[in-house]
Structures are given as structure tokens and as C-alpha cells.
Design an enzyme around this catalytic site. Structure first.
Site, PDB file in Angstrom:
ATOM      1  N   GLU A  24      40.784  38.782  40.053  1.00 35.02           N
ATOM      2  CA  GLU A  24      42.179  38.345  40.000  1.00 35.02           C
ATOM      3  C   GLU A  24      43.019  39.256  39.121  1.00 35.02           C
ATOM      4  OE1 GLU A  24      39.681  34.439  39.845  1.00 35.02           O
ATOM      5  OE2 GLU A  24      39.444  36.546  39.289  1.00 35.02           O
ATOM      6  N   CYS A  82      42.126  34.042  34.097  1.00 33.53           N
ATOM      7  CA  CYS A  82      42.780  34.405  35.350  1.00 33.53           C
ATOM      8  C   CYS A  82      43.866  33.400  35.731  1.00 33.53           C
ATOM      9  CB  CYS A  82      41.747  34.547  36.455  1.00 33.53           C
ATOM     10  SG  CYS A  82      40.630  35.937  36.160  1.00 33.53           S
TER      11      CYS A  82
END
Length: 149
Positions: A48, A79
Site C-alpha cells: 500500500e 497503511c
């Protein structure tokens, strides 16, 4: 999500935990990422984070408003926080992560109304495909540690 799965397979081939992510803006992929913690020796090199960085560089702006992230596994706290900070509009993920997921499993950082931005979250998309890849990776890893093929 299928494009995120392609990135996850590439991570698997590189002996990384198979998580892949893509960022879509105006119908186009503007960022891709796959777990690279082992190869980069970087604890922040999650799929991510790498996809968000690529997307921000593509747009020339850290604000990724009107962008959607597809990722094969529920994001962790780091994330999820990055998604909020980047102002991503929507998150779609595959496999739930009961041990570290922060988009519905353990916590719900993305939709916490105390933050100045909330991310719309949809989990369980192509969940079976994502889980299968993760299970296969960890089975291979366990077998390698035991010295069996």
C-alpha cells in the site's frame, strides 16, 4: 482487484509476503505496489505504501482525492493511516486480516470520525483468491524452514 492480485503474485515470486496494491484515478492505474520489505530491508515497504508513493508521484500531489486503492489484504495500522493521510476516497481489499487488520478486523482507522478524512471501505472482494495466495506462500515458507520440498 485482479491487477492487485498480479502484483501479489510478483511479490510471491520474489519471496515476499504476497500482498499487492494498485491505485486507480480517473479509471487509470496511477500507482502499483507489492510487498518489498525483505528485498528493500525496509519495514515500511508494504504494498500500500509503495502504491501510494507511486500514485502521488504520478499526480505530483500527495493528496489522492478521488482515488481508489485495491489491495489483496486488509491494511495494517501504518497503511490504513497512510490511506487517511493521503485522502484516498475508497479502499477495496480482498482478505481480512484478523491479526493486524485496521480497516474492520482489529480497528477501523479508515472510517474513524475523529480524523479529518474518512475512507470508504469494502472488504472481501476476491477474498478467496487473495487468501489462497497467502496460504500457499506460508505453506511453502513453512516447508522450506523444515527443509522439505
Amino acid at each position: 482487484m485482479r491487477r492487485a492480485l498480479i502484483e501479489a503474485r510478483k511479490a510471491f515470486e520474489q519471496q515476499e509476503v504476497p500482498v499487492g496494491a494498485v491505485v486507480i484515478h480517473d479509471g487509470k492505474v496511477i500507482g502499483r505496489g507489492r510487498n518489498s520489505r525483505e528485498s528493500l530491508n525496509d519495514p515500511t515497504a508494504h504494498a500500500e505504501i509503495l502504491a501510494l508513493t507511486a500514485a502521488a508521484n504520478h499526480l505530483g500531489d500527495w493528496r489522492l482525492s478521488a482515488s481508489v486503492m485495491y489491495v489483496t489484504k486488509e491494511p495494517c495500522a501504518m497503511c490504513a493511516g497512510a490511506l487517511v493521510n493521503a485522502r484516498v476516497t475508497r479502499l477495496v481489499f480482498g482478505a481480512w486480516d484478523e491479526q493486524a487488520g485496521c480497516c474492520g478486523s482489529l480497528y477501523q482507522l479508515c472510517r474513524d470520525p475523529r480524523f479529518n478524512h474518512q475512507v470508504e471501505v469494502q472488504g472481501g472482494v476476491l477474498e478467496e483468491d487473495s487468501q489462497k495466495l497467502l496460504k500457499e506462500f506460508f505453506a511453502v515458507s513453512r516447508a522450506a524452514r523444515k527443509g522439505t520440498p
